[in-house]
Scaffold this motif. Structure first.
Motif, PDB file in Angstrom:
ATOM      1  N   TYR A 188     -49.801 104.977  42.059  1.00 46.81           N
ATOM      2  CA  TYR A 188     -50.673 105.908  42.774  1.00 46.81           C
ATOM      3  C   TYR A 188     -52.047 105.990  42.105  1.00 46.81           C
ATOM      4  O   TYR A 188     -53.079 105.960  42.786  1.00 46.81           O
ATOM      5  CB  TYR A 188     -50.028 107.296  42.829  1.00 46.81           C
ATOM      6  CG  TYR A 188     -50.884 108.347  43.502  1.00 46.81           C
ATOM      7  CD1 TYR A 188     -51.031 108.361  44.889  1.00 46.81           C
ATOM      8  CD2 TYR A 188     -51.551 109.314  42.755  1.00 46.81           C
ATOM      9  CE1 TYR A 188     -51.827 109.313  45.512  1.00 46.81           C
ATOM     10  CE2 TYR A 188     -52.342 110.266  43.369  1.00 46.81           C
ATOM     11  CZ  TYR A 188     -52.483 110.261  44.741  1.00 46.81           C
ATOM     12  OH  TYR A 188     -53.290 111.206  45.355  1.00 46.81           O
ATOM     13  N   VAL A 189     -52.062 106.075  40.769  1.00 42.99           N
ATOM     14  CA  VAL A 189     -53.330 106.124  40.036  1.00 42.99           C
ATOM     15  C   VAL A 189     -54.115 104.836  40.257  1.00 42.99           C
ATOM     16  O   VAL A 189     -55.344 104.864  40.441  1.00 42.99           O
ATOM     17  CB  VAL A 189     -53.081 106.363  38.531  1.00 42.99           C
ATOM     18  CG1 VAL A 189     -54.364 106.188  37.729  1.00 42.99           C
ATOM     19  CG2 VAL A 189     -52.509 107.760  38.298  1.00 42.99           C
ATOM     20  N   VAL A 190     -53.419 103.702  40.285  1.00 47.15           N
ATOM     21  CA  VAL A 190     -54.077 102.413  40.539  1.00 47.15           C
ATOM     22  C   VAL A 190     -54.689 102.406  41.934  1.00 47.15           C
ATOM     23  O   VAL A 190     -55.839 102.023  42.138  1.00 47.15           O
ATOM     24  CB  VAL A 190     -53.072 101.253  40.373  1.00 47.15           C
ATOM     25  CG1 VAL A 190     -53.706  99.936  40.814  1.00 47.15           C
ATOM     26  CG2 VAL A 190     -52.611 101.160  38.925  1.00 47.15           C
ATOM     27  N   GLU A 191     -53.890 102.841  42.911  1.00 49.70           N
ATOM     28  CA  GLU A 191     -54.357 102.865  44.304  1.00 49.70           C
ATOM     29  C   GLU A 191     -55.562 103.786  44.475  1.00 49.70           C
ATOM     30  O   GLU A 191     -56.496 103.476  45.216  1.00 49.70           O
ATOM     31  CB  GLU A 191     -53.207 103.344  45.208  1.00 49.70           C
ATOM     32  CG  GLU A 191     -53.574 103.477  46.682  1.00 49.70           C
ATOM     33  CD  GLU A 191     -52.481 104.160  47.482  1.00 49.70           C
ATOM     34  OE1 GLU A 191     -52.776 104.666  48.575  1.00 49.70           O
ATOM     35  OE2 GLU A 191     -51.325 104.198  47.001  1.00 49.70           O
ATOM     36  N   ARG A 192     -55.575 104.897  43.744  1.00 49.17           N
ATOM     37  CA  ARG A 192     -56.659 105.871  43.862  1.00 49.17           C
ATOM     38  C   ARG A 192     -57.822 105.553  42.917  1.00 49.17           C
ATOM     39  O   ARG A 192     -58.789 106.305  42.868  1.00 49.17           O
ATOM     40  CB  ARG A 192     -56.123 107.272  43.522  1.00 49.17           C
ATOM     41  CG  ARG A 192     -55.070 107.806  44.475  1.00 49.17           C
ATOM     42  CD  ARG A 192     -55.650 108.251  45.787  1.00 49.17           C
ATOM     43  NE  ARG A 192     -56.680 109.267  45.596  1.00 49.17           N
ATOM     44  CZ  ARG A 192     -57.520 109.662  46.558  1.00 49.17           C
ATOM     45  NH1 ARG A 192     -57.458 109.115  47.745  1.00 49.17           N
ATOM     46  NH2 ARG A 192     -58.419 110.597  46.309  1.00 49.17           N
TER      47      ARG A 192
END
Length: 371
Positions: free
Chosen positions: A130-134
């Motif tokens: 999620y952190v990567v995607e965001r």
């Protein structure tokens, strides 16, 4: 005992990681991996530190990758954790955990229970993608390291997070907001503190709003919505928005008052010594403080948002989600049933509700609070 040797342990394990090449792509095994370090303290500061202690760091490559995603320099991170002994601080939310802050106020260390370590492992598999995607754009806690410390057979679990309030600006008011209304007032014990943490009903009673304007609100609500939907997907609830407010007008008044007090001190010193004001005098320092009121350092105050130019209040807001690890399981379902019976028609305002209902209500509250 925890703070006495935490710096040495952090230094040991970070130095060890410094010689490990970060993999281009994380593998499933990285989310199960750990490293162990034993520190034999035979000579150094033996009077104050135990002779032997061990540290087990969980998922070292994953957390190192997260630190990179959040733009945290490894050397700066190491220095913050090891420069001097961390200090214990009050919990910003409802948690019974112990919190410690680094001397530069950049990072928070939070103790965990063993079952919370398991929750963190489970969360990490979803949290990292999620952190990567965001691209690191989130108001979720920034989890940066997790370890187990063993001293004299006593185990302490700890997670390191970025401090929401790593600011040189004074915080004048602080809220813990859930979007619920039942039992959501600061207690009498809390109100006795120098900087109490107020809650939802206090927020509404005060008539407080977050004045950041349409464009900033749109961006903030987009981030909050994505974060809340992520938590809903993982069946998590009972989280809060930590809102801290720096009052620019009040800070300027305090700065002027402080400068006047320093002027009197300086005049008295000049009369006694007969020397001019040096560049590093309290008077000069007071002017520097006054000049810096309301100034945001983007490298430190990453959570800060200024009020819009024509807002009724000149303020700077610090906002982030906290206490995000509560799973809606059997205990919370039972608590909801008990509170529904107790509060009857007011049960819609209780904090213990299903994750979807909790998240939607939370977002509705924030949408009204932010203007």
């Amino acid at each position: 005992m925890f703070t006495d040797h935490m710096g040495m342990v952090e230094l040991a394990k970070i130095n060890e990681l410094a010689h490990v090449n970060l993999p281009v792509m994380l593998m499933p095994d990285d989310f199960k991996a750990y490293s162990k370090i034993r520190v034999d303290n035979h000579l150094f500061n033996k009077e104050n530190l135990p002779s032997h202690f061990k540290v087990k760091e969980y998922c070292p490559n994953v957390f190192r990758n997260l630190r990179e995603r959040f733009g945290i320099d490894e050397i700066d991170f190491r220095e913050s954790l090891t420069r001097s002994q961390p200090m214990q601080v009050d919990s910003p939310g409802r948690s019974n955990a112990k919190f410690y802050i680094t001397s530069d106020k950049m990072y928070i260390m939070k103790t965990l229970l063993s079952d919370e370590v398991e929750q963190m492992h489970s969360l990490l598999k979803e949290y990292h993608p999620y952190v990567v995607e965001r691209h690191g754009k989130t108001l979720l806690p920034q989890y940066l390291s997790m370890c187990r410390l063993t001293v004299d057979s006593v185990e302490t679990y700890c997670v390191v997070m970025r401090n929401v309030l790593s600011t040189h600006l004074q915080i004048h008011k602080k809220y813990d907001l859930k979007g619920s209304t039942v039992d959501r007032e600061a207690s009498h014990k809390e109100l006795e503190k120098n900087l109490p943490t107020y809650k939802d009903n206090d927020f509404m009673k005060d008539g407080t709003k977050v004045y950041i304007g349409d464009h900033a609100k749109q961006q903030l609500m987009e981030t909050l919505t994505a974060d809340v939907e992520f938590l809903m997907k993982l069946n998590l609830m009972d989280y809060s928005l930590l809102l801290a407010i720096h009052d620019v007008n009040k800070a300027e008044e305090e700065g002027i008052q402080q400068e006047s007090e320093d002027d009197v001190i300086e005049e008295e010193e000049e009369e006694q010594c007969g020397v001019p004001t040096p560049p590093d005098s309290p008077q000069t320092a007071a002017r520097d403080r006054a000049a810096s009121n309301g100034a945001i350092n983007p490298e430190v105050e990453i959570y800060a948002i200024e009020s819009y130019e024509s807002a009724p209040q000149r303020e700077i807001y610090f906002m982030a989600l906290i206490d995000v690890l509560t799973h809606y399981g059997v205990k919370k379902q039972a608590a909801k049933a008990a509170k529904t019976v107790k509060y009857g028609s007011n049960a819609d305002g209780i904090s213990t509700v299903e994750p979807d209902q909790y998240g939607r209500r939370f977002l509705d509250f924030m949408n009204q609070a932010i203007v």
